[in-house]
Design a protein around this motif. Structure first.
Motif, PDB file in Angstrom:
ATOM      1  N   ILE A  91       0.879  -1.170   0.000  1.00  0.00           N
ATOM      2  CA  ILE A  91       0.000   0.000   0.000  1.00  0.00           C
ATOM      3  C   ILE A  91       0.918   1.221   0.000  1.00  0.00           C
ATOM      4  CG2 ILE A  91      -1.816   1.271   1.206  1.00  0.00           C
ATOM      5  CD1 ILE A  91      -2.512  -1.343   2.666  1.00  0.00           C
ATOM      6  N   ALA A  92       0.680   2.144  -0.918  1.00  0.00           N
ATOM      7  CA  ALA A  92       1.484   3.358  -0.990  1.00  0.00           C
ATOM      8  C   ALA A  92       0.581   4.566  -0.763  1.00  0.00           C
ATOM      9  CB  ALA A  92       2.165   3.476  -2.352  1.00  0.00           C
ATOM     10  N   ARG A  93       0.991   5.426   0.171  1.00  0.00           N
ATOM     11  CA  ARG A  93       0.215   6.618   0.502  1.00  0.00           C
ATOM     12  C   ARG A  93       1.048   7.862   0.198  1.00  0.00           C
ATOM     13  NH1 ARG A  93      -0.355   7.363   6.491  1.00  0.00           N
ATOM     14  NH2 ARG A  93       1.145   9.070   6.205  1.00  0.00           N
ATOM     15  N   ASN A  94       0.476   8.757  -0.593  1.00  0.00           N
ATOM     16  CA  ASN A  94       1.128  10.025  -0.912  1.00  0.00           C
ATOM     17  C   ASN A  94       0.338  11.166  -0.288  1.00  0.00           C
ATOM     18  OD1 ASN A  94       1.832   8.162  -3.338  1.00  0.00           O
ATOM     19  ND2 ASN A  94       3.378   9.783  -3.348  1.00  0.00           N
ATOM     20  N   ASP A  95       0.954  11.873   0.652  1.00  0.00           N
ATOM     21  CA  ASP A  95       0.301  12.996   1.293  1.00  0.00           C
ATOM     22  C   ASP A  95       0.297  14.203   0.367  1.00  0.00           C
ATOM     23  OD1 ASP A  95       0.045  11.356   3.480  1.00  0.00           O
ATOM     24  OD2 ASP A  95       1.861  12.110   4.464  1.00  0.00           O
ATOM     25  N   HIS A  96      -0.379  15.247   0.815  1.00  0.00           N
ATOM     26  CA  HIS A  96      -0.409  16.497   0.055  1.00  0.00           C
ATOM     27  C   HIS A  96       0.999  17.063  -0.097  1.00  0.00           C
ATOM     28  CE1 HIS A  96      -1.179  20.650  -1.063  1.00  0.00           C
ATOM     29  NE2 HIS A  96      -0.606  21.057   0.066  1.00  0.00           N
ATOM     30  N   VAL A 120      -3.510  -0.172  -8.307  1.00  0.00           N
ATOM     31  CA  VAL A 120      -4.946  -0.116  -8.061  1.00  0.00           C
ATOM     32  C   VAL A 120      -5.199   1.152  -7.253  1.00  0.00           C
ATOM     33  CG1 VAL A 120      -6.956  -1.241  -7.041  1.00  0.00           C
ATOM     34  CG2 VAL A 120      -5.124  -2.626  -8.055  1.00  0.00           C
ATOM     35  N   PRO A 121      -5.577   2.255  -7.907  1.00  0.00           N
ATOM     36  CA  PRO A 121      -5.860   3.489  -7.167  1.00  0.00           C
ATOM     37  C   PRO A 121      -7.109   3.319  -6.294  1.00  0.00           C
ATOM     38  CG  PRO A 121      -5.481   3.919  -9.502  1.00  0.00           C
ATOM     39  CD  PRO A 121      -5.671   2.443  -9.356  1.00  0.00           C
ATOM     40  N   LEU A 122      -6.961   3.576  -5.000  1.00  0.00           N
ATOM     41  CA  LEU A 122      -8.078   3.471  -4.063  1.00  0.00           C
ATOM     42  C   LEU A 122      -8.657   4.845  -3.746  1.00  0.00           C
ATOM     43  CD1 LEU A 122      -6.475   0.899  -1.586  1.00  0.00           C
ATOM     44  CD2 LEU A 122      -8.037   0.417  -3.470  1.00  0.00           C
ATOM     45  N   ILE A 123      -7.773   5.792  -3.472  1.00  0.00           N
ATOM     46  CA  ILE A 123      -8.162   7.178  -3.188  1.00  0.00           C
ATOM     47  C   ILE A 123      -7.239   8.074  -3.999  1.00  0.00           C
ATOM     48  CG2 ILE A 123      -8.433   8.955  -1.410  1.00  0.00           C
ATOM     49  CD1 ILE A 123      -8.567   6.650   0.641  1.00  0.00           C
ATOM     50  N   THR A 162      -5.249  12.956   0.025  1.00  0.00           N
ATOM     51  CA  THR A 162      -4.212  11.919  -0.019  1.00  0.00           C
ATOM     52  C   THR A 162      -4.431  11.008  -1.221  1.00  0.00           C
ATOM     53  OG1 THR A 162      -3.899  11.942   2.364  1.00  0.00           O
ATOM     54  CG2 THR A 162      -3.254   9.941   1.223  1.00  0.00           C
ATOM     55  N   ARG A 163      -3.354  10.572  -1.814  1.00  0.00           N
ATOM     56  CA  ARG A 163      -3.395   9.555  -2.878  1.00  0.00           C
ATOM     57  C   ARG A 163      -2.997   8.231  -2.250  1.00  0.00           C
ATOM     58  NH1 ARG A 163       0.795   7.070  -5.875  1.00  0.00           N
ATOM     59  NH2 ARG A 163       0.458   6.739  -8.108  1.00  0.00           N
TER      60      ARG A 163
END
Length: 579
Positions: A91-96, A120-123, A162-163
């Motif tokens: 899972i990869a999370r990119n903040d603002h 797989v883009p979730l958000i 967030t992405r």
């Protein structure tokens, strides 16, 4: 579509279910590849070859679920129903306002396996972007996206949300091939990048200079790194801009840092270490480089010399040149070898190979530094080897990988590669150039040092004997034209030897003003008469025997200590000439 495409749609309820359970789960995200980002890019491992979330990095192997997967049943069911062969799932999370800089992936993994990365883009939000060299792409939720991570790419999220993506690193199996058969790419997701022109390039560097002076190197670095996200840089990378920026400033350490980082991020993950020895000296030896002359004595000799070269760290390529490579060698031919060495080990290799030749092959006298051979970005040495099969000349040139002059080798009409070190990163000219630039000061200093060694009587005498050997060899082979040219060099070398005794101040004058030696020698003009005779001597075998005897007698009379030290060489060459 070769770089990025949409493969399979995902039902909205499944997408929401995965996003909700991931947001509500107690996940310990890690910051990995910290040097590759501005901050704000975090990951956690769901599947890994060891089933553990240890270092957070991508590894080859059969992926097994980590303990975190038990808390994500919707996500686990989705992943396992895909029927894909994972080696890592994250899972990869990119903040603002987070930026992942230009890089390539999989370059540290075994090239034999076929891999692809799926997203797989979730958000997401429209300002969460994947950048490529010519365009940027918004990977919208609702699809499984394919990405070829071996091409240069980067990520930015300048939106307010967030992405969050699932990233699936997969081996290509039949299921994935079936998905690829249906790939598509909707134009609405793709936006071309404007080409960076000279005017904008100049403005970018000026602004980077301003940031550097006001806010320091980190701000300037990030400003130039973002050019990959904003422009089509053509054949350049964002790291090239940084390298040029710091070179123009004369900031050598930062220039070297970004050369090293470009090498690591674009070409291979192995960190550049200027002091590390090269182990794993695997290589490929082609048993018959000239096809038709393998029974010549030189063939077994250069195999032995090659084994000596392979003893020392840094050797990457060896070429045989000259008549052995052309296939028209005879029993008198030289052994012409060119070694290409890694720049970080260039200096140490030069010292080690000279010692190794002396210890293992018993050359007569010291090596003569060859200033005649074409420049291949290194240093040439000539050795005379006395063997049970006769006297042979070894021309050994040591060049530096990535040196600009090494390009001349591509225009050499006859050469055969006989050794290649198996470098994991493969052959990449731009990477080689970067590695050379990182060590260029040391390399160029070593080349200058060796080529500018002050002439001495022993060195001049070595040169005289090497030239004498070459003249006899050419005459025996019927090559009178080359022999004549070498004879002129021999004459100039002998007069240099004479001046080192009687007229050292004018050592390099050649035959100019040679009459002044009449008084210096104090021998009633005998030396002057000999030099006049040598200057006008025609080249034939008998006359050359006579002038060589004259030269050896001069050395024995005027440099007795040096004659004793180099007696073996002089006697061997004299026997060769007389014989």
């Amino acid at each position: 579509m070769e770089n990025i495409s949409q493969l399979t749609e995902i039902q909205p309820d499944i997408l929401r279910g995965m996003a909700d359970e991931i947001r509500s789960a107690n996940i310990n995200y890690k910051t990995v590849y910290g040097d590759y980002q501005s901050g704000g890019w975090h990951t956690t491992i769901l599947y890994a070859p060891d089933g553990e979330n240890n270092d957070g990095l991508v590894h080859d192997g059969e992926a097994k679920p980590t303990s975190l997967v038990n808390d994500l049943p919707v996500t686990q069911r989705f992943l396992e129903e895909l029927g894909l062969e994972f080696f890592t799932v994250r899972i990869a999370r990119n903040d603002h306002d987070s930026w992942l800089w230009e890089h390539r992936d999989y370059v540290e993994l075994n090239e034999e396996k076929k891999r692809l990365r799926l997203h797989v883009p979730l958000i997401s939000n429209p300002d969460a972007i994947m950048q490529f060299p010519q365009c940027k792409v918004h990977m919208a939720p609702g699809w499984v996206w394919k990405l070829d991570p071996t091409v240069s790419h980067a990520i930015s999220n300048t939106g307010s949300a967030t992405r969050m993506h699932l990233i699936l690193d997969c081996y290509v199996n039949s299921t994935l091939r079936h998905m690829l058969n249906k790939e598509t790419l909707e134009e609405d997701h793709v936006q071309p990048l404007p080409r960076l022109n000279l005017e904008t390039h100049t403005k970018l560097l000026a602004q980077a200079q301003h940031l550097f002076s006001r806010q320091g190197s980190e701000k300037a670095d990030q400003y130039l790194l973002k050019t990959f996200h904003q422009f089509d840089l053509g054949t350049q990378t964002s790291y090239d801009l940084l390298i040029d920026f710091y070179r123009d400033m004369g900031f050598r350490s930062r220039e070297n840092y970004w050369i090293s980082e470009q090498s690591t991020r674009i070409y291979h993950r192995g960190e550049t270490n200027t002091g590390a020895p090269m182990f794993n000296m695997r290589g490929l030896l082609f048993s018959n480089p000239h096809a038709s002359k393998s029974d010549l004595p030189q063939f077994s000799m250069f195999r032995q010399i090659l084994q000596t070269c392979r003893l020392y760290p840094g050797l990457e390529r060896v070429y045989v040149r000259g008549s052995l490579a052309r296939g028209d060698a005879d029993p008198y031919s030289d052994i012409d070898l060119l070694c290409v060495v890694a720049p970080e080990q260039f200096s140490s290799f030069l010292k080690q190979i000279d010692t190794g030749i002396k210890e293992r092959h018993s050359p007569l006298g010291d090596a003569w530094v060859d200033t005649i051979v074409k420049d291949f970005g290194g240093v040439g040495f000539v050795y005379l080897l006395q063997t049970d099969k006769g006297l042979y000349q070894l021309d050994l040139y040591v060049a530096c990988r990535g040196h600009p002059s090494l390009d001349h080798l591509n225009r050499v009409p006859h050469k055969q590669e006989i050794f290649r070190h198996d470098r994991n990163e493969g052959d990449n000219q731009q990477l080689d150039t970067l590695q050379y630039r990182l060590h260029s000061e040391m390399v160029e200093q070593e080349i200058r040092r060796i080529n500018s060694i002050e002439p001495s009587v022993p060195r001049t005498l070595t040169e005289l004997n090497v030239l004498g050997f070459m003249i006899k060899k050419c005459m025996k082979c019927g090559d009178e034209f080359v022999a004549g040219d070498e004879f002129n060099s021999w004459k100039r070398c002998f007069i240099k030897l004479v001046r080192q005794k009687f007229d050292k101040q004018h050592r390099d004058y050649g035959f100019y003003h040679v009459k002044r030696l009449m008084n210096e020698a104090n021998d009633h003009g005998t030396l002057y008469e000999d030099l006049c005779a040598i200057a006008h001597c025609p080249l034939n075998l008998n006359s050359f025997k006579q002038v060589n005897r004259c030269a050896m007698a001069f050395v024995q009379k005027h440099f007795p200590d040096i004659y004793t030290q180099q007696q073996d060489m002089m006697e061997a060459v004299t026997r060769h000439i007389e014989g």
